[in-house]
Design an enzyme around this catalytic site. Structure first.
Site, PDB file in Angstrom:
ATOM      1  N   THR A  79      33.872  36.331  34.799  1.00  0.00           N
ATOM      2  CA  THR A  79      34.725  36.680  33.660  1.00  0.00           C
ATOM      3  C   THR A  79      33.920  36.720  32.365  1.00  0.00           C
ATOM      4  O   THR A  79      34.032  37.668  31.576  1.00  0.00           O
ATOM      5  CB  THR A  79      35.893  35.673  33.554  1.00  0.00           C
ATOM      6  OG1 THR A  79      36.615  35.708  34.786  1.00  0.00           O
ATOM      7  CG2 THR A  79      36.821  36.007  32.407  1.00  0.00           C
ATOM      8  N   ASN A 158      37.869  44.006  44.941  1.00  0.00           N
ATOM      9  CA  ASN A 158      38.131  42.680  45.507  1.00  0.00           C
ATOM     10  C   ASN A 158      39.271  42.679  46.517  1.00  0.00           C
ATOM     11  O   ASN A 158      39.302  41.841  47.410  1.00  0.00           O
ATOM     12  CB  ASN A 158      38.415  41.663  44.395  1.00  0.00           C
ATOM     13  CG  ASN A 158      39.333  42.185  43.328  1.00  0.00           C
ATOM     14  OD1 ASN A 158      39.055  43.198  42.687  1.00  0.00           O
ATOM     15  ND2 ASN A 158      40.450  41.515  43.143  1.00  0.00           N
ATOM     16  N   SER A 206      28.912  36.436  40.086  1.00  0.00           N
ATOM     17  CA  SER A 206      29.470  35.093  40.038  1.00  0.00           C
ATOM     18  C   SER A 206      28.982  34.287  41.240  1.00  0.00           C
ATOM     19  O   SER A 206      28.975  34.804  42.364  1.00  0.00           O
ATOM     20  CB  SER A 206      30.995  35.207  40.053  1.00  0.00           C
ATOM     21  OG  SER A 206      31.578  33.943  40.010  1.00  0.00           O
ATOM     22  N   THR A 244      23.757  24.853  25.828  1.00  0.00           N
ATOM     23  CA  THR A 244      22.875  24.175  26.787  1.00  0.00           C
ATOM     24  C   THR A 244      23.141  24.702  28.188  1.00  0.00           C
ATOM     25  O   THR A 244      24.294  24.838  28.603  1.00  0.00           O
ATOM     26  CB  THR A 244      23.110  22.650  26.733  1.00  0.00           C
ATOM     27  OG1 THR A 244      22.832  22.221  25.407  1.00  0.00           O
ATOM     28  CG2 THR A 244      22.208  21.907  27.713  1.00  0.00           C
ATOM     29  N   CYS A 332      53.133  37.416  41.915  1.00  0.00           N
ATOM     30  CA  CYS A 332      54.503  37.063  41.541  1.00  0.00           C
ATOM     31  C   CYS A 332      54.614  37.075  40.021  1.00  0.00           C
ATOM     32  O   CYS A 332      54.110  36.195  39.356  1.00  0.00           O
ATOM     33  CB  CYS A 332      54.851  35.685  42.090  1.00  0.00           C
ATOM     34  SG  CYS A 332      56.593  35.338  41.970  1.00  0.00           S
TER      35      CYS A 332
HETATM   36  N1  PLP Z   1      35.503  40.363  39.022  1.00  0.00           N
HETATM   37  C1  PLP Z   1      35.893  40.419  40.308  1.00  0.00           C
HETATM   38  C2  PLP Z   1      35.818  41.728  41.047  1.00  0.00           C
HETATM   39  C3  PLP Z   1      36.361  39.276  40.953  1.00  0.00           C
HETATM   40  O1  PLP Z   1      36.767  39.343  42.221  1.00  0.00           O
HETATM   41  C4  PLP Z   1      36.421  38.065  40.205  1.00  0.00           C
HETATM   42  C5  PLP Z   1      36.972  36.841  40.824  1.00  0.00           C
HETATM   43  O2  PLP Z   1      37.907  36.887  41.596  1.00  0.00           O
HETATM   44  C6  PLP Z   1      35.988  38.051  38.880  1.00  0.00           C
HETATM   45  C7  PLP Z   1      35.539  39.226  38.324  1.00  0.00           C
HETATM   46  C8  PLP Z   1      36.006  36.812  38.052  1.00  0.00           C
HETATM   47  O3  PLP Z   1      34.910  35.981  38.381  1.00  0.00           O
HETATM   48  P1  PLP Z   1      34.911  34.438  37.963  1.00  0.00           P
HETATM   49  O4  PLP Z   1      35.913  33.762  38.815  1.00  0.00           O
HETATM   50  O5  PLP Z   1      33.502  33.957  38.253  1.00  0.00           O
HETATM   51  O6  PLP Z   1      35.206  34.374  36.508  1.00  0.00           O
END
Ligand code: PLP
Length: 406
Positions: A79, A158, A206, A244, A332
């Site tokens: 994110t 995703n 991530s 940090t 939901c």
């Molecule tokens: N982008 C995608 C395609 C994701 O699947 C996710 C998490 O589900 C994220 C961004 C967000 O990543 P994070 O949980 O590390 O903030």
């Protein structure tokens, strides 16, 4: 009285998050205690940590096939990387007021861009996808111009695992001087990537999706790309991300990257075979079930199957009772079950999208896991359909996939 053994836990929600690998935890542990120093310190306790951070950066560089380890900036996760990339591009090219994204982006991209459009007046081009989740290339081409500051298109979706032709899309944006970002949170570690000589300018990833810890990730920034930091303060990460360093997290991400690269061929072949067996057995045993997304261009670990005339949430609860963790394509919202924006963008009819269930595997899964789902899910769907007012045996017909959304 003899108790029947509790069902073995089967975890098939690896696109949501993965367990930390034991090797990752082992490498992180000393950095909580003996090697706790601040890497910016001059003294040995702090400065001694810096080489381990460098190793982590190099391991990640290898996984991404990046030209330089300094192209990686550690962040708090996908994110933050997405937000940094988007806001950086807009600040770097302030005279350009347009953004291009796909209709199936994760909310980490979608919500930020919608907010920028609503509150800061950016023009947002949301490129549609077809029934298989493939990007409308003509609409994409038409949206590109010298008014566009940023394209942000995910490498892999995703929910469905559909893979976008990122290199091609980045090459198309280049002649316009557009900055190209890709959210590769789901692609990294699952498909081979090579960023050296790529037209991709920025990429987000991530750790917790690749058996690393939560709360850590990275932003790849191609050398020479215009960049404006999100966080200002200390000079950490070469002034590109103040604060940090999350040393334990970074060490964990580095180890996770090394393990992912080691398994990217063999493990992914094995995982793909498990996924394919799960998918074909379920579709064969459960009438009116449809695999969503692009079957040809898909992550090896993901399948989302839409079971018509059942509620995804009910499926998940009953699977959970049987010790199986999966996820649904519905969210939901305010008490009503809305199919996800991804299912809507693909035009999957409500009757099917409501029952969309995602199974996302990892290298930890086994044949036994797949057997367990195949053994219980057909019965679950049958029981739920028996209660559904929309289901009758006459309904059991080939699914009608005419888009049902306006
Ligand atoms: N982008 C995608 C395609 C994701 O699947 C996710 C998490 O589900 C994220 C961004 C967000 O990543 P994070 O949980 O590390 O903030």
């Amino acid at each position: 009285m003899t108790m029947s053994p509790a069902p073995r836990a089967v975890y098939l929600d690896n696109n949501a998050t993965t367990p930390c690998a034991a090797e990752v935890v082992a490498e992180m542990l000393p950095f909580f205690t003996e090697q706790f120093g601040n890497p910016s310190s001059i003294h040995a306790i702090g400065a001694g940590v810096a080489p381990s951070i460098r190793t982590a950066r190099e391991r990640l560089q290898k996984l991404l096939g990046a030209a330089h380890d300094t192209e990686l900036v550690f962040t708090s996760g996908g994110t933050e990387s997405d937000t940094t990339a988007i806001t950086s591009a807009l600040r770097a090219l302030p005279e350009r007021r347009e953004i291009v994204i796909s209709a199936v982006e994760h909310h980490a991209v979608l919500s930020v861009c919608e907010h920028l459009a609503k509150h800061e007046g950016y023009k947002l081009h949301i490129i549609p996808v077809d029934g298989q989740g493939r990007l409308d290339l003509k609409a994409y081409e038409n949206a590109l111009s010298e008014n566009v500051a940023l394209v942000s298109i995910m490498w892999a979706n995703n929910e469905t695992g559909t893979i976008f032709p990122i290199e091609h899309l980045a090459q198309m944006a280049k002649p316009f001087g557009i900055l190209f970002h890709t959210d590769a949170v789901q692609a990294v570690g699952k498909i081979p990537l090579r960023l050296s000589n790529s037209a991709v300018d920025m990429l987000s990833l991530s750790a917790h999706k690749i058996h690393g810890p939560k709360g850590v990730g990275a932003l790849y920034l191609k050398r020479g790309v215009k960049f404006r930091p999100l966080f200002r303060g200390g000079h950490q990460e070469r002034g590109r991300r103040a604060g940090t360093e999350n040393t334990t997290g970074i060490i964990g991400l580095g180890k996770a990257a090394e393990l992912a690269l080691a398994g990217i061929k063999d493990e992914n072949i094995r995982v793909r075979a498990l996924r394919d067996r799960l998918e074909s057995e379920l579709v064969a045993r459960i009438p009116n079930s449809i695999v969503t997304g692009d079957i040809e261009q898909r992550l090896p670990n993901t399948t989302t199957i839409a079971f018509e005339f059942v509620e995804g949430e009910a499926i998940l609860l009953m699977l959970s009772r049987a010790g199986i963790a999966a996820s649904s394509g519905s969210a939901c919202t305010s008490g009503s079950l809305e199919p996800s924006h991804v299912m809507r963008a693909m035009g999957i009819p409500f009757t099917a999208a409501h029952g969309a269930t995602r199974f996302s595997l990892s290298r930890d899964n086994t044949d036994q896991d797949v057997d367990q789902v195949i053994a219980v899910l057909p019965g679950i769907i049958e029981r739920l359909r028996a209660m559904s007012p929309y289901w009758s045996n006459e309904t059991a017909a080939p699914a009608n996939f005419q888009p049902a959304y306006s």
